[in-house]
Write a protein that holds these residues in place. Structure first.
Motif, mmCIF file in Angstrom:
data_model
loop_
_atom_site.group_PDB
_atom_site.id
_atom_site.type_symbol
_atom_site.label_atom_id
_atom_site.label_comp_id
_atom_site.label_asym_id
_atom_site.label_seq_id
_atom_site.Cartn_x
_atom_site.Cartn_y
_atom_site.Cartn_z
ATOM 1 N N LEU A 13 0.813 -1.215 0.000
ATOM 2 C CA LEU A 13 0.000 0.000 0.000
ATOM 3 C C LEU A 13 0.851 1.272 0.000
ATOM 4 O O LEU A 13 0.342 2.365 0.287
ATOM 5 C CB LEU A 13 -0.987 0.013 1.171
ATOM 6 N N TYR A 39 -2.286 -7.902 -0.097
ATOM 7 C CA TYR A 39 -1.484 -7.027 0.756
ATOM 8 C C TYR A 39 -0.412 -7.847 1.455
ATOM 9 O O TYR A 39 -0.685 -8.907 2.019
ATOM 10 C CB TYR A 39 -2.343 -6.329 1.808
ATOM 11 N N ALA A 51 -5.678 -2.689 6.479
ATOM 12 C CA ALA A 51 -5.101 -3.005 5.168
ATOM 13 C C ALA A 51 -6.115 -3.685 4.255
ATOM 14 O O ALA A 51 -6.211 -3.362 3.060
ATOM 15 C CB ALA A 51 -3.867 -3.894 5.337
ATOM 16 N N LEU A 55 -7.373 -2.172 0.744
ATOM 17 C CA LEU A 55 -7.123 -2.907 -0.492
ATOM 18 C C LEU A 55 -8.423 -3.125 -1.260
ATOM 19 O O LEU A 55 -8.467 -2.982 -2.492
ATOM 20 C CB LEU A 55 -6.468 -4.251 -0.176
ATOM 21 N N ALA A 76 -4.118 -10.726 5.137
ATOM 22 C CA ALA A 76 -2.892 -9.929 5.073
ATOM 23 C C ALA A 76 -1.722 -10.783 5.533
ATOM 24 O O ALA A 76 -1.839 -11.544 6.500
ATOM 25 C CB ALA A 76 -3.023 -8.693 5.949
#
Length: 299
Positions: A13, A39, A51, A55, A76
């Motif tokens: 990211l 991610y 995250a 995403l 993740a």
């Protein structure tokens, strides 16, 4: 060489990571391939807060903007092994070049280097801001049996790009002759013969039927292949270098730096690494992936 039907893009990211996703999306459009986003944070660190939702938001925006179906891996991760496991069900893995300065990376190698050891799919390491198409591709060939496959893959990877074949003549042969006290005249004759043979084989490669779909140039350098490739890429302003990666025993892979590893440290373009034993994502693997998706859930 297989067609690209499925792509996995990995991002932390960051700006560079998200540019890698953009490149993956453009390749998915060009090849009619499926696209997954994943991610992966820095090794040993906790996943970035939020995250998965971030995403998923990026995937929705990308899907709306490009008219492309985009899936996300909700889980993740921060381990190379997890990325490699997910990449087993795709034809192409795309990720940004990122240097890890931890002690673990110094001992075990950079994350991208460890991925290259484990993956049997194509791996695209991105460095430049993506455009709609690659403009110029340098294909590094050793003039062995795999060279034709590399050239054909480069032609299909981006059919609109100019292609430049490049072969580096190592200087080991001449060094051995000098060590054996062979005369300079004999050494020069030996080098001229090597150059002649290389030019003949390069002409045979560039004259192939698939190669004619792209404009193909060729060049020969002398010296360390990674350094010579970086010089050629800079001279041509190429935005992609394609290289093969021979399969070695695990210990040898850890002990000896490959051309791919050394090139990533000095080249200024994207790099596509093609394993010698690249395996297409088969139907059984696709089924395994879909079963896994149903088990853990996807965005």
């Amino acid at each position: 060489m297989q067609n690209i039907q499925s792509i996995l893009a990995v991002t932390d990211l960051s700006i560079d990571g998200n540019l890698a996703m953009e490149r993956a999306a453009r390749l998915a459009l060009a090849h009619g391939a499926t696209l997954q986003l994943m991610y992966a944070g820095p090794a040993g660190s906790a996943p970035r807060l939020g995250a998965a939702s971030h995403l998923a938001q990026l995937a929705r925006e990308m899907s709306s903007r490009l008219g492309l179906a985009v899936r996300t891996v909700e889980r993740a991760v921060n381990a190379v092994a997890d990325i490699a496991a997910q990449a087993r069900s795709v034809d192409l893995l795309v990720l940004a070049h990122r240097r890890d300065r931890t002690l673990g990376a110094r001992i075990l190698g950079q994350p991208v280097e460890r991925l290259l050891r484990q993956c049997r799919c194509l791996v695209l390491v991105t460095r430049v801001r993506p455009r709609r198409h690659y403009e110029r591709i340098v294909v590094a060939v050793d003039l062995g049996p795999a060279s034709q496959r590399l050239l054909e893959l480069a032609g299909r990877f981006d059919a609109q790009a100019e292609i430049a074949l490049f072969h580096a003549l190592g200087e080991g042969h001449e060094a051995k002759l000098r060590y054996a006290s062979v005369s300079e005249a004999v050494i020069d004759a030996h080098l001229r013969e090597r150059l002649h043979q290389a030019r003949v084989r390069m002409a045979g490669l560039s004259g192939g039927s698939d190669a004619r779909r792209n404009r193909v140039m060729s060049a020969i350098g002398r010296g360390d292949p990674a350094r010579q490739l970086a010089i050629q890429q800079d001279y041509l302003r190429a935005d992609l270098v394609v290289i093969g990666r021979p399969r070695r025993p695990p210990f040898a892979q850890w002990l000896c730096s490959s051309l791919a590893q050394r090139l990533l440290g000095c080249v200024g373009s994207d790099v596509l690494v093609v394993p010698e034993d690249a395996v297409a994502a088969t139907r059984p693997r696709a089924k395994q992936r879909l079963d896994a998706e149903r088990a853990v859930g996807f965005g």
